[in-house]
Design a protein around this motif. Structure first.
Motif, PDB file in Angstrom:
ATOM      1  N   LEU A   1       0.828  -1.205   0.000  1.00 50.03           N
ATOM      2  CA  LEU A   1       0.000   0.000   0.000  1.00 50.03           C
ATOM      3  C   LEU A   1       0.862   1.255   0.000  1.00 50.03           C
ATOM      4  O   LEU A   1       0.570   2.222  -0.716  1.00 50.03           O
ATOM      5  CB  LEU A   1      -0.936   0.003   1.218  1.00 50.03           C
ATOM      6  N   THR A   2       1.921   1.243   0.772  1.00 50.58           N
ATOM      7  CA  THR A   2       2.828   2.392   0.825  1.00 50.58           C
ATOM      8  C   THR A   2       3.446   2.648  -0.542  1.00 50.58           C
ATOM      9  O   THR A   2       3.510   3.794  -1.015  1.00 50.58           O
ATOM     10  CB  THR A   2       3.934   2.165   1.878  1.00 50.58           C
ATOM     11  N   ARG A   3       3.865   1.586  -1.182  1.00 50.39           N
ATOM     12  CA  ARG A   3       4.470   1.711  -2.514  1.00 50.39           C
ATOM     13  C   ARG A   3       3.460   2.250  -3.524  1.00 50.39           C
ATOM     14  O   ARG A   3       3.781   3.130  -4.318  1.00 50.39           O
ATOM     15  CB  ARG A   3       4.999   0.345  -2.947  1.00 50.39           C
ATOM     16  N   THR A   4       2.243   1.729  -3.488  1.00 51.56           N
ATOM     17  CA  THR A   4       1.211   2.156  -4.435  1.00 51.56           C
ATOM     18  C   THR A   4       0.810   3.607  -4.191  1.00 51.56           C
ATOM     19  O   THR A   4       0.637   4.384  -5.143  1.00 51.56           O
ATOM     20  CB  THR A   4      -0.021   1.241  -4.331  1.00 51.56           C
ATOM     21  N   LEU A   5       0.668   3.987  -2.938  1.00 52.27           N
ATOM     22  CA  LEU A   5       0.338   5.377  -2.613  1.00 52.27           C
ATOM     23  C   LEU A   5       1.477   6.323  -2.975  1.00 52.27           C
ATOM     24  O   LEU A   5       1.235   7.477  -3.365  1.00 52.27           O
ATOM     25  CB  LEU A   5      -0.006   5.498  -1.128  1.00 52.27           C
ATOM     26  N   SER A   6       2.708   5.844  -2.883  1.00 50.05           N
ATOM     27  CA  SER A   6       3.844   6.665  -3.292  1.00 50.05           C
ATOM     28  C   SER A   6       3.811   6.928  -4.797  1.00 50.05           C
ATOM     29  O   SER A   6       4.210   8.000  -5.252  1.00 50.05           O
ATOM     30  CB  SER A   6       5.163   5.982  -2.915  1.00 50.05           C
ATOM     31  N   GLU A   7       3.325   5.950  -5.552  1.00 54.61           N
ATOM     32  CA  GLU A   7       3.152   6.152  -6.990  1.00 54.61           C
ATOM     33  C   GLU A   7       2.058   7.179  -7.253  1.00 54.61           C
ATOM     34  O   GLU A   7       2.173   8.014  -8.154  1.00 54.61           O
ATOM     35  CB  GLU A   7       2.776   4.836  -7.673  1.00 54.61           C
ATOM     36  N   ALA A   8       0.984   7.103  -6.477  1.00 50.93           N
ATOM     37  CA  ALA A   8      -0.150   8.004  -6.677  1.00 50.93           C
ATOM     38  C   ALA A   8       0.180   9.432  -6.257  1.00 50.93           C
ATOM     39  O   ALA A   8      -0.324  10.388  -6.853  1.00 50.93           O
ATOM     40  CB  ALA A   8      -1.365   7.497  -5.903  1.00 50.93           C
ATOM     41  N   PHE A   9       0.999   9.562  -5.213  1.00 45.44           N
ATOM     42  CA  PHE A   9       1.348  10.883  -4.683  1.00 45.44           C
ATOM     43  C   PHE A   9       2.871  11.000  -4.593  1.00 45.44           C
ATOM     44  O   PHE A   9       3.443  10.997  -3.499  1.00 45.44           O
ATOM     45  CB  PHE A   9       0.716  11.080  -3.300  1.00 45.44           C
ATOM     46  N   PRO A  10       3.537  11.109  -5.753  1.00 47.03           N
ATOM     47  CA  PRO A  10       5.009  11.097  -5.765  1.00 47.03           C
ATOM     48  C   PRO A  10       5.641  12.265  -5.009  1.00 47.03           C
ATOM     49  O   PRO A  10       6.794  12.167  -4.579  1.00 47.03           O
ATOM     50  CB  PRO A  10       5.353  11.143  -7.258  1.00 47.03           C
TER      51      PRO A  10
ATOM     52  N   GLU B   1       6.235  10.298   5.546  1.00 47.29           N
ATOM     53  CA  GLU B   1       5.482  10.093   6.784  1.00 47.29           C
ATOM     54  C   GLU B   1       3.977  10.114   6.509  1.00 47.29           C
ATOM     55  O   GLU B   1       3.224   9.306   7.057  1.00 47.29           O
ATOM     56  CB  GLU B   1       5.826  11.172   7.815  1.00 47.29           C
ATOM     57  N   LYS B   2       3.548  11.031   5.664  1.00 45.30           N
ATOM     58  CA  LYS B   2       2.126  11.134   5.339  1.00 45.30           C
ATOM     59  C   LYS B   2       1.671   9.919   4.534  1.00 45.30           C
ATOM     60  O   LYS B   2       0.575   9.398   4.743  1.00 45.30           O
ATOM     61  CB  LYS B   2       1.855  12.423   4.558  1.00 45.30           C
ATOM     62  N   ILE B   3       2.527   9.470   3.617  1.00 42.19           N
ATOM     63  CA  ILE B   3       2.206   8.276   2.826  1.00 42.19           C
ATOM     64  C   ILE B   3       2.052   7.073   3.752  1.00 42.19           C
ATOM     65  O   ILE B   3       1.127   6.271   3.599  1.00 42.19           O
ATOM     66  CB  ILE B   3       3.311   8.006   1.779  1.00 42.19           C
ATOM     67  N   ALA B   4       2.934   6.942   4.725  1.00 39.29           N
ATOM     68  CA  ALA B   4       2.867   5.819   5.665  1.00 39.29           C
ATOM     69  C   ALA B   4       1.577   5.852   6.465  1.00 39.29           C
ATOM     70  O   ALA B   4       0.946   4.798   6.686  1.00 39.29           O
ATOM     71  CB  ALA B   4       4.078   5.847   6.602  1.00 39.29           C
ATOM     72  N   VAL B   5       1.161   7.041   6.889  1.00 38.70           N
ATOM     73  CA  VAL B   5      -0.098   7.170   7.631  1.00 38.70           C
ATOM     74  C   VAL B   5      -1.279   6.805   6.735  1.00 38.70           C
ATOM     75  O   VAL B   5      -2.198   6.098   7.159  1.00 38.70           O
ATOM     76  CB  VAL B   5      -0.259   8.605   8.196  1.00 38.70           C
ATOM     77  N   ARG B   6      -1.251   7.276   5.491  1.00 33.15           N
ATOM     78  CA  ARG B   6      -2.334   6.947   4.555  1.00 33.15           C
ATOM     79  C   ARG B   6      -2.416   5.433   4.326  1.00 33.15           C
ATOM     80  O   ARG B   6      -3.501   4.874   4.256  1.00 33.15           O
ATOM     81  CB  ARG B   6      -2.126   7.660   3.220  1.00 33.15           C
ATOM     82  N   ALA B   7      -1.264   4.801   4.201  1.00 34.70           N
ATOM     83  CA  ALA B   7      -1.247   3.346   4.011  1.00 34.70           C
ATOM     84  C   ALA B   7      -1.892   2.651   5.199  1.00 34.70           C
ATOM     85  O   ALA B   7      -2.665   1.689   5.040  1.00 34.70           O
ATOM     86  CB  ALA B   7       0.184   2.854   3.807  1.00 34.70           C
ATOM     87  N   GLU B   8      -1.587   3.132   6.402  1.00 34.58           N
ATOM     88  CA  GLU B   8      -2.170   2.541   7.614  1.00 34.58           C
ATOM     89  C   GLU B   8      -3.681   2.749   7.646  1.00 34.58           C
ATOM     90  O   GLU B   8      -4.441   1.862   8.052  1.00 34.58           O
ATOM     91  CB  GLU B   8      -1.525   3.160   8.851  1.00 34.58           C
ATOM     92  N   VAL B   9      -4.126   3.924   7.212  1.00 30.60           N
ATOM     93  CA  VAL B   9      -5.568   4.197   7.175  1.00 30.60           C
ATOM     94  C   VAL B   9      -6.261   3.282   6.172  1.00 30.60           C
ATOM     95  O   VAL B   9      -7.321   2.715   6.470  1.00 30.60           O
ATOM     96  CB  VAL B   9      -5.836   5.683   6.836  1.00 30.60           C
ATOM     97  N   VAL B  10      -5.672   3.121   4.998  1.00 27.75           N
ATOM     98  CA  VAL B  10      -6.265   2.234   3.988  1.00 27.75           C
ATOM     99  C   VAL B  10      -6.350   0.809   4.519  1.00 27.75           C
ATOM    100  O   VAL B  10      -7.369   0.121   4.344  1.00 27.75           O
ATOM    101  CB  VAL B  10      -5.468   2.281   2.665  1.00 27.75           C
TER     102      VAL B  10
END
Length: 196
Positions: free
Chosen positions: A139-148, A153-162
């Motif tokens: 999820l972290t990797r995919t979100l990093s692609e979506a929000f390069p 830190e924010k990407i990691a939190v978003r991954a945890e929320v998902v």
């Protein structure tokens, strides 16, 4: 014709699948050895020899679920066949599709194990954390692609929320929540997160 006393031959993978389905649907405590004997058609001695005791069978079943279901979800999240946010949406839609299209209310075996056994058994807790870690990383990797341009830190939190939303939807499915309500919940949360 089988010789007297000779153990009946069986397919270990097929048998493990049956054991996995039983634990997945009923949980650890509600699954007795007699249930496992009934569903596999094997005697206690054969089961113990092939898979160990009930606790060991449960761990092997959970590990099998990880290789079948969790690794498949990770592959979907990492696939380049769809845009990153479409992959996230597919991941979050899986619990809804299971209920709506397949009437499957077993939830996620990993999520069930987290609630059912992880706090009571360190072996189960290790398997649960390993499975969640795989999903979290994907999820972290995919979100990093979506929000390069996003902060790590924010990407990691978003991954945890998902991941939390996914687990919640799986639990909702076990609680007989409708697919429509699950869809509305998923949509509302991802809109709030700015994922769409």
């Amino acid at each position: 014709m089988q010789a007297p006393g000779r153990p009946r031959e069986f397919d270990p993978d097929e048998t493990l699948m049956k054991i996995m389905q039983l634990f997945w649907e009923n949980g650890y405590e509600a699954t007795g050895l007699s249930d496992i004997v009934a569903v596999t058609g094997l005697g206690k001695a054969s089961l113990y020899k092939a898979f160990g005791n009930k606790h060991q069978m449960y761990l092997r079943a959970l590990s099998h679920y990880e290789s079948l279901m969790i690794d498949t979800a990770v592959a979907v999240l990492r696939s380049k066949d769809a845009a990153p946010l479409d992959r996230i949406d597919a991941f979050l839609s899986a619990p809804i599709v299971a209920v709506r299209d397949h009437k499957d209310r077993r939830g996620c075996f990993l999520c069930n194990a987290a609630a059912d056994r992880a706090s009571l058994d360190s072996d189960t807790a290790s398997l649960v954390e390993r499975g969640y870690a795989k999903l979290r990383k994907a999820l972290t990797r995919t979100l990093s692609e979506a929000f390069p341009e996003g902060a790590s830190e924010k990407i990691a939190v978003r991954a945890e929320v998902v991941l939390t939303i996914y687990s919640g939807l799986r639990i909702m499915s076990r609680a007989a929540q409708t697919a429509e309500m699950m869809t509305a919940t998923k949509t509302e949360i991802i809109v709030m997160m700015g994922l769409i």
